[in-house]
Design an enzyme around this catalytic site. Structure first.
Site, short mmCIF file in Angstrom:
data_model
loop_
_atom_site.label_atom_id
_atom_site.label_comp_id
_atom_site.label_asym_id
_atom_site.label_seq_id
_atom_site.Cartn_x
_atom_site.Cartn_y
_atom_site.Cartn_z
N GLY A 15 0.92 -1.28 -0.05
CA GLY A 15 0.12 0.05 0.02
C GLY A 15 0.74 1.11 0.11
O GLY A 15 0.57 2.36 0.71
N SER A 17 1.21 3.27 -2.29
CA SER A 17 0.78 4.18 -3.66
C SER A 17 0.42 5.64 -2.94
O SER A 17 0.44 6.72 -3.55
CB SER A 17 -0.18 3.64 -4.31
OG SER A 17 -1.02 3.04 -3.70
N ARG A 18 -0.22 5.45 -1.87
CA ARG A 18 -1.00 6.52 -1.28
C ARG A 18 -0.74 6.90 0.27
O ARG A 18 -0.39 5.83 0.77
CB ARG A 18 -2.39 6.56 -1.68
CG ARG A 18 -2.85 6.58 -3.08
CD ARG A 18 -4.34 6.65 -3.26
NE ARG A 18 -4.76 5.23 -3.01
CZ ARG A 18 -6.00 4.99 -2.23
NH1 ARG A 18 -6.34 5.95 -1.45
NH2 ARG A 18 -6.47 3.63 -2.09
N ASN A 93 1.47 -2.24 5.25
CA ASN A 93 0.90 -1.01 5.63
C ASN A 93 -0.41 -1.11 5.00
O ASN A 93 -1.49 -0.67 5.51
CB ASN A 93 1.63 0.12 5.12
CG ASN A 93 0.59 1.22 4.66
OD1 ASN A 93 0.42 2.14 5.73
ND2 ASN A 93 0.50 1.68 3.56
N TYR A 162 -13.03 -3.79 11.57
CA TYR A 162 -11.50 -3.22 11.31
C TYR A 162 -10.74 -3.25 12.52
O TYR A 162 -9.61 -3.74 12.61
CB TYR A 162 -11.78 -1.54 11.11
CG TYR A 162 -10.59 -0.90 10.87
CD1 TYR A 162 -9.88 -0.96 9.52
CD2 TYR A 162 -10.17 0.02 11.74
CE1 TYR A 162 -8.76 -0.14 9.43
CE2 TYR A 162 -8.85 0.71 11.60
CZ TYR A 162 -8.30 0.60 10.27
OH TYR A 162 -7.32 1.58 10.24
N LYS A 166 -7.14 -5.14 13.30
CA LYS A 166 -6.05 -4.34 13.75
C LYS A 166 -5.47 -4.90 15.06
O LYS A 166 -3.97 -4.75 15.62
CB LYS A 166 -6.22 -2.82 13.69
CG LYS A 166 -6.39 -2.18 12.43
CD LYS A 166 -5.41 -2.62 11.76
CE LYS A 166 -5.46 -1.67 9.94
NZ LYS A 166 -4.33 -1.74 9.36
#
Ligand code: NAP
Length: 255
Positions: A15, A17-18, A93, A162, A166
């Protein structure tokens, strides 16, 4: 910030890219690492991250893979090793959140969040570990969340899947640190609210309440998370492993 601690090292950021992942890519490249920028869909963003690194004189390439897919993750590592060398630094990430993840959450939502956030972290670490142990060097950071420590009593959403994914990442970090030392150190970072695409749809009302609850009265910046990730990968944290470190601007409701 410029240092050359990771000169000659290869870093893979899932992840990348952003958002937080991009900031981590830029920070590691500024330390001399060759950076593999992983993405799942947004090729343009990945190219932008790569071009920012190359424009600053660094080395980077982009790699498409859904980390929730075991075989695709393996194929990505094969390509990175071929192009940039063995992966010395891994930042797991990549992650997704669903804002309407309340008590009406569907089984499909639960499975998709676990598939990307938990399975994706597992696939990446599992593929990286053998080479790291064999070479006697590896540094891993997995990105968790403060929602993995406790539910958020402020935002209306209950991010059950979520938060659970985590929390599992925090446990996975502990288990892996014990199993992979001394050659490999494994740590986690649990960010609070950080300004990225992931938090762009937080309502103004929730944003006001969330920032009011934090000692620092603001959302975090991606660079602030990247700096902590860099520290945990570096020898400045040479006696630290198995820990998940909170960077949340000091939410007062946390222990
Ligand atoms: P973001 O801006 O939404 O970016 C998510 C990144 O993950 C993108 O690069 C995306 O790739 C990639 N990704 C998503 N699904 C993927 C998959 N299946 N395989 C590979 N890559 C995938 O998110 P962010 O805010 O930077 O979050 C980064 C990490 O920090 C996540 O694990 C998130 O849970 C965690 N975190 C964020 C916050 C926050 O407030 N922002 C707080 C705590 C924890 P594409 O560009 O191709 O879509």
């Amino acid at each position: 910030m410029e240092d050359r601690e990771f000169e000659g090292r290869t870093a893979l950021v899932t992840g990348g890219s952003r958002g937080i992942g991009r900031a981590v890519c830029l920070r590691l490249a500024a330390s001399g690492a060759r950076v593999a920028v992983n993405y799942a869909a947004d090729r343009r963003a990945a190219e932008e991250t790569r071009d920012l690194i190359r424009g600053a004189g660094g080395a980077a390439d982009i790699y498409l893979a859904d980390v929730g897919d075991h075989d695709a993750t393996g194929a990505m590592f094969d390509a990175v090793e071929r192009d940039l060398g063995s992966v010395d630094l891994l930042v797991a990430n990549a992650g997704i959140a669903r804002s309407a993840d309340a008590l009406s959450m569907s089984v499909e939502t639960w499975r998709e969040i676990m598939r990307v956030n938990l399975d994706g972290t597992f696939h990446s670490v599992w593929r990286a570990k053998d080479g790291m142990v064999a070479r006697g060097y590896g540094r891993i950071v997995c990105i968790s969340s403060v929602l993995g420590l406790a539910p958020n009593p402020i935002a209306a959403e209950r991010m059950i899947a979520y938060g659970t994914s985590k929390a599992a990442v925090i446990g996975f970090v502990r288990q892996c640190a014990a199993a992979l030392g001394p050659a490999v150190r494994v740590n986690g970072v649990a960010p609070g609210y950080v300004a990225t695409d992931m938090t762009a749809d937080v309502s103004d009302e929730a944003r006001t309440r969330l920032t009011a609850a934090a000692a620092l009265k603001r959302f975090g910046r991606t660079e602030e998370i990247a700096e902590l990730v860099h520290f945990l990968l570096s020898e400045r944290s040479s006696f630290t492993t198995g820990q998940t470190h909170v960077a949340d601007g000091g939410y007062k409701f946390l222990p």
